[in-house]
Scaffold this motif. Structure first.
Motif, PDB file in Angstrom:
ATOM      1  N   GLU A 193       0.833  -1.207   0.000  1.00 13.02           N
ATOM      2  CA  GLU A 193       0.000   0.000   0.000  1.00 13.02           C
ATOM      3  C   GLU A 193       0.867   1.257   0.000  1.00 13.02           C
ATOM      4  N   LEU A 194       1.859   1.258   0.852  1.00 12.49           N
ATOM      5  CA  LEU A 194       2.713   2.435   0.982  1.00 12.49           C
ATOM      6  C   LEU A 194       3.492   2.720  -0.299  1.00 12.49           C
ATOM      7  N   LEU A 195       3.957   1.659  -0.947  1.00 12.51           N
ATOM      8  CA  LEU A 195       4.809   1.847  -2.131  1.00 12.51           C
ATOM      9  C   LEU A 195       4.014   1.779  -3.430  1.00 12.51           C
ATOM     10  N   ASN A 196       2.734   1.526  -3.260  1.00  9.11           N
ATOM     11  CA  ASN A 196       1.866   1.453  -4.424  1.00  9.11           C
ATOM     12  C   ASN A 196       2.312   0.378  -5.424  1.00  9.11           C
ATOM     13  N   ILE A 197       2.643  -0.772  -4.905  1.00 11.98           N
ATOM     14  CA  ILE A 197       2.963  -1.928  -5.751  1.00 11.98           C
ATOM     15  C   ILE A 197       2.091  -3.096  -5.280  1.00 11.98           C
ATOM     16  N   SER A 198       2.112  -4.183  -6.035  1.00 10.71           N
ATOM     17  CA  SER A 198       1.218  -5.278  -5.660  1.00 10.71           C
ATOM     18  C   SER A 198       1.793  -6.085  -4.495  1.00 10.71           C
ATOM     19  N   ARG A 199       0.912  -6.759  -3.802  1.00 14.55           N
ATOM     20  CA  ARG A 199       1.355  -7.639  -2.710  1.00 14.55           C
ATOM     21  C   ARG A 199       2.263  -8.731  -3.243  1.00 14.55           C
ATOM     22  N   ALA A 200       1.926  -9.220  -4.437  1.00 20.29           N
ATOM     23  CA  ALA A 200       2.718 -10.300  -5.037  1.00 20.29           C
ATOM     24  C   ALA A 200       4.156  -9.838  -5.259  1.00 20.29           C
ATOM     25  N   GLU A 201       4.287  -8.576  -5.635  1.00 20.66           N
ATOM     26  CA  GLU A 201       5.621  -8.043  -5.881  1.00 20.66           C
ATOM     27  C   GLU A 201       6.433  -8.008  -4.576  1.00 20.66           C
ATOM     28  N   VAL A 202       5.809  -7.531  -3.530  1.00 26.99           N
ATOM     29  CA  VAL A 202       6.492  -7.471  -2.235  1.00 26.99           C
ATOM     30  C   VAL A 202       6.839  -8.886  -1.777  1.00 26.99           C
ATOM     31  N   HIS A 203       5.883  -9.756  -1.870  1.00 27.36           N
ATOM     32  CA  HIS A 203       6.079 -11.136  -1.441  1.00 27.36           C
ATOM     33  C   HIS A 203       7.225 -11.781  -2.229  1.00 27.36           C
ATOM     34  N   GLY A 204       7.270 -11.478  -3.528  1.00 29.49           N
ATOM     35  CA  GLY A 204       8.328 -12.018  -4.391  1.00 29.49           C
ATOM     36  C   GLY A 204       9.704 -11.605  -3.900  1.00 29.49           C
ATOM     37  N   VAL A 205       9.833 -10.362  -3.506  1.00 31.78           N
ATOM     38  CA  VAL A 205      11.136  -9.871  -3.033  1.00 31.78           C
ATOM     39  C   VAL A 205      11.493 -10.545  -1.705  1.00 31.78           C
ATOM     40  N   VAL A 206      10.520 -10.631  -0.821  1.00 27.48           N
ATOM     41  CA  VAL A 206      10.786 -11.229   0.493  1.00 27.48           C
ATOM     42  C   VAL A 206      11.235 -12.680   0.341  1.00 27.48           C
ATOM     43  N   THR A 207      10.614 -13.400  -0.571  1.00 28.47           N
ATOM     44  CA  THR A 207      10.964 -14.815  -0.684  1.00 28.47           C
ATOM     45  C   THR A 207      12.217 -15.031  -1.539  1.00 28.47           C
ATOM     46  N   PHE A 208      12.531 -14.067  -2.395  1.00 29.73           N
ATOM     47  CA  PHE A 208      13.698 -14.238  -3.263  1.00 29.73           C
ATOM     48  C   PHE A 208      14.998 -14.143  -2.472  1.00 29.73           C
ATOM     49  N   TYR A 209      15.053 -13.231  -1.532  1.00 26.90           N
ATOM     50  CA  TYR A 209      16.291 -13.013  -0.787  1.00 26.90           C
ATOM     51  C   TYR A 209      16.344 -13.909   0.440  1.00 26.90           C
TER      52      TYR A 209
END
Ligand code: FES
Length: 152
Positions: free
Chosen positions: A45-61
């Motif tokens: 919400e804060l960065l105006n991107i999708s949840r999937a995008e955030v989740h992708g970054v969290v799981t990638f690293y």
């Protein structure tokens, strides 16, 4: 402890940055010891991107932990040089000894064992780290000693 208000304060500190997602995630992990799922919609919400995008970054690293860690954190290097120097057998040994897989925490909550991808000590591989202390030239015996230390 986790609270939405606290989490919001932590992430908003970085909102002036360009590309703030990674610094925000690191700050969250530093503050709460892990990156709770509840942060994902807040960041989206804060960065105006999708949840999937955030989740992708969290799981990638691999650096981001999804659950609170045990009292001690043992990291085993799983990158190439350490693998070539017997890292696979050491990882198997650690899993067997601790009774949990890499990326997990022992049932008593004492030790989290995690993979790490190169500690910059390839010349003295295989390498590990216990609670931030680096150990080079790891052998099964030294690993046993580290595990005993972490379990004590
Ligand atoms: Fe393990 Fe570099 S590959 S320290």
């Amino acid at each position: 402890p986790w609270s939405e208000g606290r989490a919001r304060a932590v992430i908003e500190e970085f909102s002036h940055l360009e590309g703030p997602l990674m610094p925000m995630l690191h700050a969250v992990q530093e503050t709460f010891g892990h990156v709770p799922d509840a942060i994902v919609p807040m960041l989206a919400e804060l960065l105006n991107i999708s949840r999937a995008e955030v989740h992708g970054v969290v799981t990638f690293y691999h650096d981001f932990r999804h659950e609170p860690a045990g009292r001690h954190v043992l990291k085993l290097c799983r990158a190439e040089a350490c693998q070539a120097a017997g890292g696979d057998a050491l990882a198997d040994h650690a899993e067997h000894r601790l009774g949990c897989k890499l990326g997990e925490t022992t049932a008593d909550g004492r030790v989290t064992v995690e993979p790490i991808y190169c500690l910059g000590l390839c010349a003295t591989a295989p390498s590990a780290m216990l609670d931030g202390r680096i150990v080079a030239r790891l052998t099964e015996r030294r690993l046993d000693a580290l595990i005993a230390e972490a379990q004590s």
